[in-house]
Scaffold this active site. Sequence first.
Site, PDB file in Angstrom:
ATOM      1  N   CYS A  44       0.856  -1.181   0.000  1.00 11.58           N
ATOM      2  CA  CYS A  44       0.000   0.000   0.000  1.00 11.58           C
ATOM      3  C   CYS A  44       0.898   1.239   0.000  1.00 11.58           C
ATOM      4  O   CYS A  44       2.125   1.135   0.121  1.00 11.58           O
ATOM      5  CB  CYS A  44      -0.911  -0.001   1.224  1.00 11.58           C
ATOM      6  SG  CYS A  44      -0.021   0.092   2.799  1.00 11.58           S
ATOM      7  N   HIS A  74       5.561  -5.937   8.518  1.00 12.19           N
ATOM      8  CA  HIS A  74       5.562  -7.359   8.849  1.00 12.19           C
ATOM      9  C   HIS A  74       5.758  -8.216   7.600  1.00 12.19           C
ATOM     10  O   HIS A  74       4.853  -8.886   7.136  1.00 12.19           O
ATOM     11  CB  HIS A  74       4.262  -7.730   9.570  1.00 12.19           C
ATOM     12  CG  HIS A  74       4.218  -7.220  10.971  1.00 12.19           C
ATOM     13  ND1 HIS A  74       3.043  -6.988  11.651  1.00 12.19           N
ATOM     14  CD2 HIS A  74       5.209  -6.895  11.834  1.00 12.19           C
ATOM     15  CE1 HIS A  74       3.314  -6.536  12.856  1.00 12.19           C
ATOM     16  NE2 HIS A  74       4.630  -6.485  12.993  1.00 12.19           N
ATOM     17  N   HIS A 161       0.517  -5.902  19.354  1.00 13.97           N
ATOM     18  CA  HIS A 161       0.895  -5.351  18.050  1.00 13.97           C
ATOM     19  C   HIS A 161       1.513  -3.965  18.229  1.00 13.97           C
ATOM     20  O   HIS A 161       1.026  -3.146  19.018  1.00 13.97           O
ATOM     21  CB  HIS A 161      -0.339  -5.265  17.154  1.00 13.97           C
ATOM     22  CG  HIS A 161      -0.028  -5.033  15.714  1.00 13.97           C
ATOM     23  ND1 HIS A 161       0.345  -3.799  15.220  1.00 13.97           N
ATOM     24  CD2 HIS A 161      -0.033  -5.869  14.645  1.00 13.97           C
ATOM     25  CE1 HIS A 161       0.550  -3.883  13.918  1.00 13.97           C
ATOM     26  NE2 HIS A 161       0.325  -5.130  13.541  1.00 13.97           N
ATOM     27  N   GLU A 163       1.498  -1.312  16.425  1.00 12.81           N
ATOM     28  CA  GLU A 163       0.603  -0.182  16.156  1.00 12.81           C
ATOM     29  C   GLU A 163      -0.364   0.050  17.307  1.00 12.81           C
ATOM     30  O   GLU A 163      -0.589   1.201  17.723  1.00 12.81           O
ATOM     31  CB  GLU A 163      -0.183  -0.409  14.861  1.00 12.81           C
ATOM     32  CG  GLU A 163      -1.123   0.760  14.542  1.00 12.81           C
ATOM     33  CD  GLU A 163      -2.104   0.445  13.431  1.00 12.81           C
ATOM     34  OE1 GLU A 163      -3.230   0.970  13.491  1.00 12.81           O
ATOM     35  OE2 GLU A 163      -1.752  -0.310  12.496  1.00 12.81           O
ATOM     36  N   THR A 231      -5.422  -0.209  12.420  1.00 11.50           N
ATOM     37  CA  THR A 231      -5.871   0.027  11.042  1.00 11.50           C
ATOM     38  C   THR A 231      -5.919  -1.228  10.183  1.00 11.50           C
ATOM     39  O   THR A 231      -6.564  -1.226   9.137  1.00 11.50           O
ATOM     40  CB  THR A 231      -4.947   1.050  10.347  1.00 11.50           C
ATOM     41  OG1 THR A 231      -3.602   0.552  10.344  1.00 11.50           O
ATOM     42  CG2 THR A 231      -4.999   2.393  11.042  1.00 11.50           C
ATOM     43  N   ASN A 301      -3.099  -7.557   8.569  1.00 12.30           N
ATOM     44  CA  ASN A 301      -3.981  -7.391   7.405  1.00 12.30           C
ATOM     45  C   ASN A 301      -3.945  -8.629   6.512  1.00 12.30           C
ATOM     46  O   ASN A 301      -4.951  -9.007   5.930  1.00 12.30           O
ATOM     47  CB  ASN A 301      -3.627  -6.110   6.632  1.00 12.30           C
ATOM     48  CG  ASN A 301      -2.395  -6.251   5.774  1.00 12.30           C
ATOM     49  OD1 ASN A 301      -2.448  -6.683   4.632  1.00 12.30           O
ATOM     50  ND2 ASN A 301      -1.236  -5.894   6.326  1.00 12.30           N
ATOM     51  N   SER A 366       1.983  -5.600   3.083  1.00 16.60           N
ATOM     52  CA  SER A 366       3.428  -5.540   3.294  1.00 16.60           C
ATOM     53  C   SER A 366       4.187  -6.509   2.392  1.00 16.60           C
ATOM     54  O   SER A 366       5.366  -6.771   2.609  1.00 16.60           O
ATOM     55  CB  SER A 366       3.755  -5.839   4.764  1.00 16.60           C
ATOM     56  OG  SER A 366       3.160  -7.056   5.178  1.00 16.60           O
TER      57      SER A 366
END
Length: 384
Positions: A44, A74, A161, A163, A231, A301, A366
Amino acid sequence: MKEAVAGELAAAYHSRLVDELRTSGFRHQSGRLTLHLAREFGFCYGVDRAVDYAYQARARFPGRHVFLTGEIIHNPHVNDRLRAAGIRFLTDPVERAHELGPDDVVILPAFGVTVDEMLRFTARGCTLVDTTCGSVLNVWKNVVRYAQDGYTAIIHGKVRHEETRATASQALKFPQGRYLIVLDRDEAAIVCHYIEHGGSRDAFLARFRDACSPGFDPDRDLIRIGCANQTTMLMSESLEIGEMFGRAMRARYGDAHAAEHFRAFDTICSATQERQDAVEALLGSESLDLMIVVGGYNSSNTCNLARICAARVQTYHIAEPDCLISAEEIRHRPIGAPSTANAVEVFSRQWLPSGDVRVGLTAGASTPNNIVGQVIELLERYTA
């Protein structure tokens, strides 16, 4: 320094085959293989920017130590390439004793870092290269606003995590700031039940001991709440959890007063949602024999993309092309297993059907294009 590292990035992560698929309707025919590639997949904008900045930092400071606080994203392939480029990881055992100082450059990853970590790096006079994703910063702004206004941040995310830890720390910028992290619908339901009906304070705190701010008191800190999320979580689940909390507050305080006790902002990452929407569209439009999802096992994700696919078709989550051992055997992470870098893999045999085979393919945010391209090349070889 963007132009200076552009060639190196292209050589490391570009795939001609993937580019060809993008221009040919995301469909590829070879031998008995028909491959359908999701229309949104892989790197992304935020990940692409973070990796770009890391290479630029190495080029910009050639005579200085350049560190990453931990994994920049990751994906083991990308992180190993950064190590090979001379970027050192503070989380690697050999680096943990290094005393940072003004001559050191520290790259902050796409996930961001906690407030305390930022203060520590600043106090030591390090040069900071901040690659924190804009979508993460958007969540932080809302969490800070919650804290400023006396609302507890309810964060849908994974406690360990990077984040989520960074996001939770933002709530503590103000003395009245509080946070509570819920992993899924089941944990959200426990909190919602407490909001509506109360219960054992001690049992609640034991259940969420590692997922709440210091001194958290559910009888005080669940009166006014605001929702946020990591996110990269499953977006449909984040939205449902927000609705659960909204219903609980309306049931507890009535429709007329719910707005005084509950807030929710859209903190969904557009890239995460686009990849999830694209795989839903692929599953809805094509009849597939199996789905392959490529990405790190600790990539939230990517794991969520695998969850979506597994509900509809036989799905294999692989970390790298080498997981496709042969046409008879595949090495993969079981769907639903913990999303950790050292997740236990399993080996499955006869994974690739005989005869004509229709394979769907996607990759987490990623995962670079060259890895996707190598997976396609192996699938071609095994179905020739």
